[in-house]
Write a protein that holds these residues in place. Structure first.
Motif, mmCIF file in Angstrom:
data_model
loop_
_atom_site.group_PDB
_atom_site.id
_atom_site.type_symbol
_atom_site.label_atom_id
_atom_site.label_comp_id
_atom_site.label_asym_id
_atom_site.label_seq_id
_atom_site.Cartn_x
_atom_site.Cartn_y
_atom_site.Cartn_z
ATOM 1 N N ARG A 75 -1.698 11.731 10.060
ATOM 2 C CA ARG A 75 -2.329 10.239 8.862
ATOM 3 C C ARG A 75 -2.272 9.706 10.615
ATOM 4 N NH1 ARG A 75 0.730 5.267 6.887
ATOM 5 N NH2 ARG A 75 2.194 4.847 8.741
ATOM 6 N N PRO A 76 -3.499 8.280 10.560
ATOM 7 C CA PRO A 76 -3.676 8.242 12.132
ATOM 8 C C PRO A 76 -2.930 7.163 11.789
ATOM 9 C CG PRO A 76 -5.788 7.500 10.347
ATOM 10 C CD PRO A 76 -4.312 8.923 9.987
ATOM 11 N N PRO A 77 -2.819 6.453 13.138
ATOM 12 C CA PRO A 77 -2.295 5.214 14.311
ATOM 13 C C PRO A 77 -2.432 3.485 12.863
ATOM 14 C CG PRO A 77 -3.146 5.676 15.555
ATOM 15 C CD PRO A 77 -4.181 7.239 14.865
ATOM 16 N N GLN A 78 -1.569 3.439 12.538
ATOM 17 C CA GLN A 78 -1.691 2.541 11.816
ATOM 18 C C GLN A 78 -2.249 0.499 13.064
ATOM 19 O OE1 GLN A 78 1.520 1.644 8.736
ATOM 20 N NE2 GLN A 78 -0.243 -0.132 7.835
ATOM 21 N N LYS A 79 -3.070 0.908 12.559
ATOM 22 C CA LYS A 79 -3.639 -1.137 13.339
ATOM 23 C C LYS A 79 -3.699 -1.707 12.539
ATOM 24 C CE LYS A 79 -7.759 1.474 15.440
ATOM 25 N NZ LYS A 79 -9.430 2.192 15.051
ATOM 26 N N THR A 80 -2.758 -1.932 11.017
ATOM 27 C CA THR A 80 -2.853 -3.812 10.237
ATOM 28 C C THR A 80 -1.514 -3.487 9.469
ATOM 29 O OG1 THR A 80 -3.107 -1.913 8.516
ATOM 30 C CG2 THR A 80 -5.290 -3.538 9.851
ATOM 31 N N GLU A 81 -1.097 -4.217 9.408
ATOM 32 C CA GLU A 81 0.428 -4.951 9.420
ATOM 33 C C GLU A 81 0.497 -4.226 7.654
ATOM 34 O OE1 GLU A 81 4.288 -8.016 8.175
ATOM 35 O OE2 GLU A 81 1.746 -8.387 10.243
ATOM 36 N N SER A 82 1.715 -3.335 7.769
ATOM 37 C CA SER A 82 1.681 -3.050 6.386
ATOM 38 C C SER A 82 1.769 -3.665 5.190
ATOM 39 C CB SER A 82 2.957 -1.565 6.311
ATOM 40 O OG SER A 82 2.802 -1.449 4.787
ATOM 41 N N ARG A 83 1.293 -4.002 4.409
ATOM 42 C CA ARG A 83 1.560 -4.380 2.761
ATOM 43 C C ARG A 83 2.388 -3.874 1.708
ATOM 44 N NH1 ARG A 83 -4.803 -5.143 2.468
ATOM 45 N NH2 ARG A 83 -3.950 -3.181 2.786
ATOM 46 N N TRP A 84 2.702 -3.282 2.246
ATOM 47 C CA TRP A 84 3.936 -2.630 1.129
ATOM 48 C C TRP A 84 5.440 -3.455 2.154
ATOM 49 C CZ3 TRP A 84 3.513 -0.297 -2.980
ATOM 50 C CH2 TRP A 84 4.367 0.750 -3.222
ATOM 51 N N THR A 85 5.928 -3.579 1.148
ATOM 52 C CA THR A 85 6.770 -5.087 1.702
ATOM 53 C C THR A 85 8.164 -4.030 0.698
ATOM 54 O OG1 THR A 85 6.925 -5.919 -0.411
ATOM 55 C CG2 THR A 85 6.070 -7.380 1.323
ATOM 56 N N PHE A 86 9.437 -4.251 1.954
ATOM 57 C CA PHE A 86 10.812 -3.867 0.940
ATOM 58 C C PHE A 86 10.560 -4.239 -0.479
ATOM 59 C CE2 PHE A 86 15.431 -4.739 0.622
ATOM 60 C CZ PHE A 86 15.842 -3.060 0.661
ATOM 61 N N LYS A 87 10.483 -5.513 -0.854
ATOM 62 C CA LYS A 87 11.109 -5.622 -1.937
ATOM 63 C C LYS A 87 9.760 -4.249 -3.581
ATOM 64 C CE LYS A 87 10.428 -8.865 -5.650
ATOM 65 N NZ LYS A 87 9.662 -10.492 -5.951
ATOM 66 N N LYS A 88 8.507 -3.760 -2.741
ATOM 67 C CA LYS A 88 7.822 -3.348 -3.151
ATOM 68 C C LYS A 88 8.141 -2.119 -3.491
ATOM 69 C CE LYS A 88 3.553 -6.114 -3.096
ATOM 70 N NZ LYS A 88 2.163 -5.746 -1.987
ATOM 71 N N LYS A 89 9.090 -1.717 -1.994
ATOM 72 C CA LYS A 89 9.542 -0.744 -2.150
ATOM 73 C C LYS A 89 10.151 -0.350 -2.588
ATOM 74 C CE LYS A 89 7.692 0.595 2.882
ATOM 75 N NZ LYS A 89 8.370 0.891 4.572
ATOM 76 N N LEU A 90 11.979 -1.643 -3.032
ATOM 77 C CA LEU A 90 12.875 -0.693 -3.596
ATOM 78 C C LEU A 90 12.303 -0.818 -4.659
ATOM 79 C CD1 LEU A 90 15.771 -0.972 -3.080
ATOM 80 C CD2 LEU A 90 15.284 -3.688 -4.025
ATOM 81 N N LYS A 91 11.084 -1.369 -5.979
ATOM 82 C CA LYS A 91 10.897 -1.585 -6.858
ATOM 83 C C LYS A 91 10.371 0.168 -7.287
ATOM 84 C CE LYS A 91 9.556 -2.715 -11.286
ATOM 85 N NZ LYS A 91 8.328 -1.973 -11.207
#
Length: 317
Positions: free
Chosen positions: A199-215
Motif C-alpha cells: 500500500r502506498p504511504p497514506q497522505k491523509t488522515e484516516s477516517r476509519w475511526t476507532f468506533k467504526k473499527k469496533l463496530k
C-alpha cells in the motif's frame, strides 16, 4: 460497451470533493491504456461536503460514470454493498477514494479474473500504520482466523474483485446489515485467490475511526462465529466443576472440624459470598453474549435496509 468483459469499479466516496476528479482521471487513463472496458460507480457515503455534486459533474461528462448518494454515512462496507447492487459489469471491485488499493493491483486482479478466477482478494504484504495500530491489526485478524468460520489472509483484507455470479449471489441472498462485504465473500467459497500488494504511504488522515473499527470487529465476530456461544458452554462446564469441588471441600472441612484451608482461616460466610459473586458474574456475562445474538435477530426480523440510495431526482442539476 462489451458487458461480458466490463469491469465495474465502485468508488467509495466520503468527503471526497477534492479527490473524485483526480481518481476518475487515473481510472480512465489506466483502464483505457490496459484496454479494459469499465464503468465507474461513485457511491457517496453520506458526505457533508460537495462530494456528490462533484460526482454528478463527472457523470455528465462521461456516460461510463454513475453517481449515487446514500442517505447517511453507513461506512465503506455498506457503500460496497450499495455499489454492487447498482453495477452492471461482468466483474466488480471496490476502491477507496485515496487509491490505497493501487490501480496496478486492480489490473492484476482483472487479469486473474479473465483467467477464470471468481474471487480475487488483495492483501497488504506489509503494514506501516504505527506500532500500536499494526499490533492491534495483527491481533484482530489473528483472533478472527481463530474463532470465525472465515480465513483472512496474512495482514487482513477488506477489498476484493468478484465475478458476476458472486455479485448476483450477494445481491439476491445476503441481507447487508450487521455484517461486512469481505466476510460474506470469503464465506462463499469459490477458491479465492489472494495476492499481496504494498500500500502506498497514506497522505491523509484516516477516517476509519476507532468506533467504526469496533463496530466492524463486533459485526465480524457475531456474524461469522459461534465462538461466544461456545464460550458460554465452556465457562458453564468449568463453573460446574468448580462448584462441585467447592461443595466437596466444604463437606470435608465441615466434618473434619477444620476452619482453615492451606493455613488460611475461612469464615463461615466466605464460601457463600465467593460462590454467589462468581455465579452472578457468570450469569451477567452469559446474558450479555446471548443478548447480542438476540439483538441481531431482532435487527434481522425488522428487515431494515442495510443502506438507502437516494432517488436520482435528488441529484444536483
Amino acid at each position: 460497451m462489451e458487458k461480458s468483459k466490463m469491469l465495474s469499479i465502485v468508488l467509495l466516496s466520503y468527503f471526497s470533493e477534492n479527490r473524485i476528479q483526480w481518481v476518475y482521471e487515473q481510472v480512465k487513463s489506466v483502464m483505457e491504456t490496459e484496454q479494459i472496458p469499465f464503468e465507474l460507480i461513485i457511491i457517496d457515503d453520506g458526505s457533508k461536503d460537495n462530494s456528490f455534486e462533484v460526482a454528478c459533474k463527472v457523470e455528465k461528462k462521461d456516460s461510463r460514470v454513475h453517481a449515487f448518494q446514500l442517505s447517511r454515512n453507513y461506512t465503506s462496507h455498506y457503500a460496497r454493498f450499495a455499489g454492487l447492487s447498482k453495477c452492471k459489469g461482468a466483474c466488480a471491485v471496490g476502491i477507496p477514494d485515496d487509491l490505497q488499493t493501487p490501480l496496478e493491483v486492480v489490473v492484476k486482479m482483472y487479469r486473474l479474473w479473465e483467467s477464470g478466477n471468481k474471487i480475487i482478494v488483495p492483501f497488504r504484504a506489509t503494514r506501516n500504520d504505527g506500532i500500536i495500530s499494526d499490533m492491534f491489526s495483527k491481533m484482530y485478524y489473528g483472533i478472527m482466523n481463530a474463532i470465525s468460520d472465515v480465513n483472512f489472509p496474512k495482514g487482513g483484507a477488506d477489498g476484493f474483485m468478484i465475478d458476476r455470479e458472486i455479485i448476483d449471489i450477494l445481491n439476491a441472498e445476503i441481507h447487508p446489515i450487521n455484517t461486512s462485504t469481505i466476510v460474506e465473500v470469503l464465506r462463499l467459497g469459490f477458491d479465492p485467490v489472494f495476492i499481496p500488494f504494498h500500500r502506498p504511504p497514506q497522505k491523509t488522515e484516516s477516517r476509519w475511526t476507532f468506533k467504526k473499527k469496533l463496530k466492524l470487529a463486533s459485526d465480524t465476530i457475531f456474524s461469522s462465529s459461534s465462538f461466544p456461544i461456545k464460550c458460554i458452554t465452556g465457562i458453564g462446564f468449568v463453573s460446574v466443576i468448580i462448584a462441585v469441588l467447592s461443595i466437596v471441600i466444604s463437606i470435608i472441612l465441615k466434618f473434619s472440624g477444620n476452619q482453615s484451608l492451606f493455613g488460611l482461616s475461612i469464615p463461615g460466610w466466605t464460601s457463600t459470598f465467593v460462590l454467589i459473586s462468581f455465579f452472578c458474574g457468570l450469569i451477567l456475562f452469559s446474558l450479555g453474549v446471548i443478548a447480542e445474538y438476540i439483538w441481531r435477530i431482532y435487527e434481522e426480523v425488522k428487515n431494515r435496509p442495510g443502506y438507502i440510495i437516494k432517488n436520482r431526482d435528488d441529484k444536483t442539476n
